[in-house]
Design an enzyme around this catalytic site. Structure first.
Site, mmCIF file in Angstrom:
data_model
loop_
_atom_site.group_PDB
_atom_site.id
_atom_site.type_symbol
_atom_site.label_atom_id
_atom_site.label_comp_id
_atom_site.label_asym_id
_atom_site.label_seq_id
_atom_site.Cartn_x
_atom_site.Cartn_y
_atom_site.Cartn_z
ATOM 1 N N ASP A 207 0.843 -1.184 0.000
ATOM 2 C CA ASP A 207 0.000 0.000 0.000
ATOM 3 C C ASP A 207 0.887 1.244 0.000
ATOM 4 O O ASP A 207 1.870 1.329 0.742
ATOM 5 C CB ASP A 207 -0.932 0.019 1.220
ATOM 6 C CG ASP A 207 -1.963 1.108 1.128
ATOM 7 O OD1 ASP A 207 -2.974 0.893 0.449
ATOM 8 O OD2 ASP A 207 -1.745 2.191 1.715
ATOM 9 N N ASN B 72 -2.808 12.636 -4.074
ATOM 10 C CA ASN B 72 -3.942 13.048 -4.906
ATOM 11 C C ASN B 72 -4.421 14.454 -4.547
ATOM 12 O O ASN B 72 -4.754 15.254 -5.431
ATOM 13 C CB ASN B 72 -5.096 12.056 -4.760
ATOM 14 C CG ASN B 72 -4.902 10.806 -5.606
ATOM 15 O OD1 ASN B 72 -4.177 10.836 -6.587
ATOM 16 N ND2 ASN B 72 -5.524 9.718 -5.216
ATOM 17 N N ASP C 162 -2.183 8.890 -10.704
ATOM 18 C CA ASP C 162 -2.174 7.784 -11.676
ATOM 19 C C ASP C 162 -0.771 7.525 -12.203
ATOM 20 O O ASP C 162 -0.365 6.379 -12.402
ATOM 21 C CB ASP C 162 -3.116 8.112 -12.833
ATOM 22 C CG ASP C 162 -4.581 8.082 -12.424
ATOM 23 O OD1 ASP C 162 -4.869 7.532 -11.333
ATOM 24 O OD2 ASP C 162 -5.423 8.603 -13.165
ATOM 25 N N GLU D 77 -4.817 2.241 -4.487
ATOM 26 C CA GLU D 77 -3.361 2.348 -4.435
ATOM 27 C C GLU D 77 -2.721 1.104 -3.824
ATOM 28 O O GLU D 77 -1.555 1.125 -3.434
ATOM 29 C CB GLU D 77 -2.955 3.588 -3.618
ATOM 30 C CG GLU D 77 -3.217 3.494 -2.113
ATOM 31 C CD GLU D 77 -4.638 3.893 -1.728
ATOM 32 O OE1 GLU D 77 -4.877 4.142 -0.552
ATOM 33 O OE2 GLU D 77 -5.510 3.951 -2.619
#
Length: 564
Positions: A441, A449, A458, A484
């Site tokens: 993770d 973000n 992305d 993610e």
């Protein structure tokens, strides 16, 4: 008294009739083969459309279910106040990220909405709603239904159709497992129908192919117009419960070429939907009609040419009947032009000799042309088959690969985990080897973000996927687990040290890498090994997930091994 036909007339009639008969038989046979192949290709296209739509719906429903399940495990819901502004912000961001959600909300353990997107329904009770009742116990996916509480709060559909939703829900529990509340989401029904429409537009934009969605009783859920006709008794759809259907069906007074594909559930609930792709029969048979028209035109031209050749041959005939029979036998047996008399005894014999030579040459040439036409037709059929195989391979890639990172998706990973477990059960005790699982993770990915934007996030996920593929073994399987979160299947491990070493290699590679969009990032990794006591792959995933959260709680940028 009527005189008999002259020799020239009789030969013209016989030869012309024979040539036309051969042309009709061969042309009819080849035409039947070609039309059958075209009809089969249209059926395959309709079947592929139904299967593609069913596969896409199953994947998208599972992704949204997983999204709600992951949201229910978020730390600020597990530990913090459910009515906080932070919870509201998290819900609004997720609603913006997934436009298919019309409403996201949190209800407390008694069923009162304490927080929701745009503040809708806050303070209202949902204790009697099916999604809340089921969501108290498990992750829930509900069948389509019309809007109830939200009907007056949301804008009406532009086409006048009723507002309908698909429900998702998951329980929120604290660290001790006590129920704190339920996360609920209402996804637009037009999101589902848009996915189906997108498949038909992408694959067959001008073919007239569309798709229907049926419930488990065979009733129409979509399109709305056909659903209304069925309810009014204007159209009756056949029951397709006894296996999958493929063939011709009558809908709304028209005949269609149709194929059914069941929605293979990947969610916790079996919705029982079926996708029926259909194409108007007159549209499906249009290539067949075009081919038949071309064959008729070609046959007419060939018939005219053969008739003309027969007339020319008859004008040149002057051989005795015996010589004519011998030459005809040699032409049939040897498939070549025989030697004719160089100096006939009479003018009539010369004409007969020349006419027979022309006839033999014309028949053999026509036979070669027909053989060449047959060869060309077979080549076209092989080309169509190769194109269909390539399309199936592309669909298989879409079904097993994550579109953003190119890694294996969750469906593909689950299949490989099941294979690895079966191999361990069969050979693991003899070889002393075992498979393991890493769950990875990205630390503080939400912050990436928020600060740099979703395109930068992305890009980070794509670069991380490349690092991950370069850091694991060739025999390992790297996959995007969701959001993610990534996963790596580690087959044929000698033990826990080897698994931890592989995880540390990944963690170090990420820590030392530079990400142009955001600088540097770190990851937390949970590792677990399979156990002979595992009934399926779920315990292995749960242990790795628990180890991942332990790494998160311990400060992140760490590897944690969780055993039984």
């Amino acid at each position: 008294m009527r005189l008999p036909l002259s020799l020239r007339g009789q030969l013209s009639l016989v030869l012309g009739t024979l040539a036309l008969a051969i042309l009709a038989l061969v042309g009819g046979y080849l035409g039947t083969l070609a039309t059958d192949e075209l009809y089969a290709a249209q059926k395959a296209a309709v079947r592929a459309t139904a299967q593609s739509a069913a596969e896409l719906l199953a994947t998208e429903l599972r992704d949204r279910e997983r999204e709600i399940e992951l949201l229910s495990l978020a730390p600020h819901l597990v530990d913090g106040p459910l009515d906080s502004a932070r919870v509201r912000g998290s819900l609004d961001r997720r609603a913006e990220l997934h436009g298919e959600f019309a409403w996201l909300g949190i209800a407390d353990a008694e069923g009162q909405v304490v927080q929701a997107t745009s503040g809708m329904l806050v303070g209202r009770s949902v204790a009697q709603r099916e999604w809340f009742v089921a969501g108290r116990e498990r992750t829930y996916v509900g069948d389509v239904h019309e809007a109830k509480l939200l009907a007056t709060l949301l804008p009406a559909q532009p086409n006048g159709e009723p507002t309908r939703f698909i429900d998702f829900a998951a329980p929120v529990r604290d660290a001790e497992g006590r129920l704190r509340g339920v996360v609920g989401a209402h996804a637009h029904w037009r999101w589902i129908t848009g996915l189906v429409e997108g498949v038909t537009r992408r694959q067959h934009p001008d073919s007239g192919i569309d798709a229907l969605i049926l419930d488990r009783q065979g009733r129409v859920l979509y399109p709305e117009a056909l659903k209304a006709e069925q309810a009014a008794g204007a159209a009756v759809l056949p029951r397709l419960a006894n296996g999958r259907f493929e063939g011709e069906l009558v809908f709304d007074g028209r005949t269609y070429l149709a194929a059914e594909a069941a929605l293979q559930a990947r969610t916790s609930a079996e919705l029982g939907w079926r996708i029926v792709a259909r194409q108007p029969l007159d549209e499906a048979l249009r290539p067949v009609r075009d081919l038949r028209r071309e064959l008729v035109l070609l046959g007419a031209l060939a018939a005219a040419a053969l008739t003309l050749a027969a007339l020319l041959l008859a004008r040149r005939i002057s051989r005795p009947v015996e010589h004519l029979a011998r030459i005809a036998e040699r032409v049939e047996a040897e498939r070549r032009i025989p030697d004719f008399p160089a100096k006939p005894a009479a003018q009539e014999l010369g004409r007969l000799s020349d006419a027979m030579r022309s006839m033999a040459r014309s028949l053999l040439s026509t036979e070669q042309e027909l053989q060449q036409a047959n060869t060309t037709l077979e080549s076209q059929v092989q080309q169509r088959t190769a194109e269909l195989q390539a399309a199936n391979a592309a669909l298989e890639h879409l079904a097993t690969r994550d579109p953003l990172t190119g890694l294996h998706n969750r469906r593909s990973l689950d299949a490989r985990l099941a294979e690895a477990q079966a191999l361990d059960h069969r050979y693991g005790r003899q070889s002393g080897r075992v498979h393991g699982l890493m769950l990875i993770d990205v630390d503080h990915f939400k912050r990436i973000n928020d600060h740099f934007g979703h395109p930068a996030g992305d890009a980070v996920l794509r670069q991380l996927a490349q690092l991950l593929q370069g850091s694991v073994r060739v025999t390992d399987t790297a996959a995007r687990f969701g959001g993610e979160e990534f996963a790596v299947l580690l087959p044929e491990l000698a033990g826990a040290p080897e698994a931890v070493m592989a995880a540390e290699k990944v963690r170090t590679a990420v820590e030392q890498a530079s990400f142009p969009e955001v600088g540097s990032i770190t990851v937390s990794i949970g590792v677990s090994l399979a156990s002979p006591e595992d009934a399926d792959v779920r315990p292995l995933i749960d242990r790795a997930d628990a180890a991942l959260y332990e790494a998160k709680r311990g400060g992140r940028n760490a590897v944690v091994l969780r055993t039984l």
